[in-house]
Design an enzyme around this catalytic site. Structure first.
Site, short mmCIF file in Angstrom:
data_model
loop_
_atom_site.label_atom_id
_atom_site.label_comp_id
_atom_site.label_asym_id
_atom_site.label_seq_id
_atom_site.Cartn_x
_atom_site.Cartn_y
_atom_site.Cartn_z
N GLU A 1 -13.29 -0.79 2.56
CA GLU A 1 -12.22 -0.57 1.58
C GLU A 1 -12.20 -1.69 0.54
O GLU A 1 -11.94 -1.44 -0.64
CB GLU A 1 -10.89 -0.50 2.33
CG GLU A 1 -9.71 -0.11 1.49
CD GLU A 1 -8.45 0.05 2.31
OE1 GLU A 1 -8.24 1.15 2.86
OE2 GLU A 1 -7.69 -0.93 2.40
N CYS B 1 0.80 -1.23 0.00
CA CYS B 1 0.00 0.00 0.00
C CYS B 1 0.83 1.28 0.00
O CYS B 1 0.30 2.38 -0.02
CB CYS B 1 -0.98 0.00 1.18
SG CYS B 1 -2.26 -1.24 0.99
N HIS C 1 -13.01 9.56 -7.37
CA HIS C 1 -12.02 9.65 -8.46
C HIS C 1 -10.93 10.68 -8.16
O HIS C 1 -10.42 11.33 -9.07
CB HIS C 1 -12.71 9.90 -9.80
CG HIS C 1 -13.37 8.67 -10.32
ND1 HIS C 1 -14.62 8.28 -9.89
CD2 HIS C 1 -12.94 7.72 -11.18
CE1 HIS C 1 -14.94 7.15 -10.49
NE2 HIS C 1 -13.94 6.78 -11.28
#
Length: 150
Positions: free
Chosen positions: A136, A25, A75
């Site tokens: 998530e 990550c 986005h």
């Protein structure tokens, strides 16, 4: 009158990277987030009120969450503004990308704290934020409860 909890779910796509993290990550990647917002209150008892029988109109809750979270984070790529990722953020912004610089590591845990503050500040006084669930992935989520944070 009874106290009632109502929940509305929202979805948005967001990219992020965790600076200094020791796993995958640390790379820029994205998630299809699901945010469950639960508020608590007493249904309006005034028969002359157009919102009679509602804790809060789902449309009003939707507007708050869309304005404060969904429309901002959807986005976008989120970076902690206190890391070297600001250089990458600047490059992306210069190329027309939607980039958010935040004061925290953009983990689900820290994002949900940010979301709780933003939503609580916009709710009418007669409605309280009860809980948030930020999913998530299909199997991973963070939860925030008002009772844990009073």
């Amino acid at each position: 009158m009874s106290t009632i909890r109502i929940t509305k779910q929202f979805s948005f796509e967001t990219g992020h990277a965790l600076y200094g993290y020791d796993g995958k990550c640390r790379n820029v990647h994205g998630h299809s987030y699901k945010l469950h917002v639960t508020v608590i209150g007493t249904p309006i008892s005034d028969a002359n009120n157009v919102k009679f029988g509602m804790v809060i109109d789902f449309t009003d809750l939707k507007k708050i969450v869309k304005d404060e979270i969904v429309d901002v984070f959807d986005h976008a790529t989120v970076f902690n503004k206190n890391t070297p990722h600001v250089e990458l953020a600047k490059e992306l912004k210069d190329r027309g990308h939607n980039v958010l610089l935040v004061d925290y590591q953009p983990t689900s845990e820290m994002m949900i704290i940010d979301f709780a503050i933003k939503i609580k500040n916009k709710l009418p006084s007669y409605v309280q934020l009860h809980s948030l669930k930020l999913q998530e992935t299909d199997s991973s989520y963070a939860q925030w409860f008002a009772s844990d944070n009073s």
